[in-house]
Design an enzyme around this catalytic site. Structure first.
Site, mmCIF file in Angstrom:
data_model
loop_
_atom_site.group_PDB
_atom_site.id
_atom_site.type_symbol
_atom_site.label_atom_id
_atom_site.label_comp_id
_atom_site.label_asym_id
_atom_site.label_seq_id
_atom_site.Cartn_x
_atom_site.Cartn_y
_atom_site.Cartn_z
ATOM 1 N N GLY A 29 39.451 43.547 38.147
ATOM 2 C CA GLY A 29 39.037 44.333 39.312
ATOM 3 C C GLY A 29 40.117 45.253 39.853
ATOM 4 O O GLY A 29 40.095 45.628 41.025
ATOM 5 N N ILE A 35 41.928 44.898 46.395
ATOM 6 C CA ILE A 35 42.849 43.769 46.602
ATOM 7 C C ILE A 35 43.563 43.455 45.286
ATOM 8 O O ILE A 35 44.747 43.125 45.273
ATOM 9 C CB ILE A 35 42.078 42.515 47.086
ATOM 10 N N SER A 160 34.414 34.537 48.894
ATOM 11 C CA SER A 160 34.277 35.246 50.160
ATOM 12 C C SER A 160 33.829 34.247 51.206
ATOM 13 O O SER A 160 33.274 33.195 50.884
ATOM 14 C CB SER A 160 33.223 36.345 49.985
ATOM 15 N N TYR A 187 24.506 38.204 47.615
ATOM 16 C CA TYR A 187 25.973 38.198 47.642
ATOM 17 C C TYR A 187 26.480 36.794 47.982
ATOM 18 O O TYR A 187 27.383 36.261 47.332
ATOM 19 C CB TYR A 187 26.472 39.214 48.671
#
Length: 322
Positions: A29, A35, A160, A187
């Site tokens: 990512g 991040i 998350s 999500y």
């Protein structure tokens, strides 16, 4: 073991970073506004041997590589082209690492957040496919290299705070091919799956000394928010105003303050190297501390952890024996 604290990455590296010297680290990512990109730059200060930086497009990773070259010229970098929305592409990408005998730290940071309904190349709902199933397959394929690195190596899966309100809808992970799709519910499901996976993986690895953690990096402004439509932002604003955010068990969730990317990356580094938490393998980390008590009853349920593993093997057509 310390209590929760928002800290910059530099603090964790200053405390424990000497253990990263000479290591090989793979991060997914990576881009200039993620991040993961910040994580790569922070880790380069600790003199690792090689940073393998994965993303779909090389041009998005190049700025990170250039920054590392200018600040840490002795650290080797390597771009790994990989599309987490395509299982065969993940397999191909891993095959290009045949010359890498060991990976000391695997940081699965990539993800997608609240996109419109869609499916991956293999037909999985996008968020479940990219955020979770891709990691299941990637960890399976790379585990021999992590095992070769021995005790003290790590597998960190970024989740998350939405995992707290999420669960895996075992009867219908794909939301009836989109008919019942809610981007935030999907999500949350994908993040609950990440947490369940880490719990199962840590248990299966037993006392091999491989650190496995899922983490909540906090609320960080990054490229992840590109799907935040005005409607979605309005919905979040209403939730914030009503104070009405609760987890799956009805416990209130405090809406976290926005923090910087270096603060977001810090808890990943804590998972990789902080020696004070190693007795808590498989834990969910938040603000650089063990935060299992934040998890809901669904993600803490042992049967659900086993059930997800089995479902993941069926969906990916891969047997994952640890």
């Amino acid at each position: 073991m310390s209590s929760q604290q928002i800290l910059p990455s530099e603090t964790i590296i200053h405390r424990y970073g000497s253990s990263l010297a000479g290591k090989t680290i793979l991060i997914t990512g990576v881009s200039g506004n993620s991040i993961a990109g910040e994580l790569a730059i922070q880790l380069s200060a600790a003199a690792p041997h090689l940073l393998i930086l994965s993303g779909r497009a090389e041009e998005r990773v190049t700025p990170v590589i250039e920054k590392i070259k200018s600040t840490a010229p002795n650290v080797n970098t390597r771009f790994l082209k990989m599309d987490l929305g395509d299982m065969s592409n993940i397999t191909t990408a891993v095959e290009t690492l045949h010359d890498i005998p060991k990976i000391d730290h695997l940081a699965c940071v990539a993800g997608v957040m609240v996109p419109p309904y869609g499916t991956t190349k293999d037909g999985f709902e996008t968020q479940f496919g990219v955020n979770y199933l891709a990691n299941f397959l990637l960890v399976k394929l790379l585990l021999p290299k992590v095992k070769a690195a021995g005790a003290g190596s790590s597998i960190i899966i970024v989740a998350s705070s939405s995992a707290r309100g999420g669960k895996v809808h075992f009867e219908d992970v794909g939301f009836s091919e989109g008919k019942t799709y809610n981007p935030l519910v999907a999500y949350s499901q994908s993040n609950a799956a990440r947490v369940l996976f880490v719990k199962a993986l840590a248990e299966k690895l037993g006392d091999q000394g491989i650190r496995v953690f899922s983490i909540d990096p906090g609320a960080v402004q990054s490229g992840l928010q590109r799907h935040f439509t005005p409607e979605f932002q309005e919905m979040v604003a209403v939730l914030r105003a009503s104070g009405g955010l609760v987890d799956l068990d009805g416990r209130p969730i405090e809406i976290p303050p926005f923090t910087s990317k270096t603060e977001g990356a810090a808890t990943i580094i804590t998972g990789m190297i902080d020696p004070t938490i190693q007795g808590h393998n498989g834990a969910f980390l938040h603000n650089n501390a063990v935060a299992n008590d934040e998890l809901n009853s669904h993600t803490r349920n042992h049967d659900n952890q086993a059930k997800l593993w089995k479902l993941s093997e069926q969906m990916t057509h891969e047997t994952f024996a640890v």
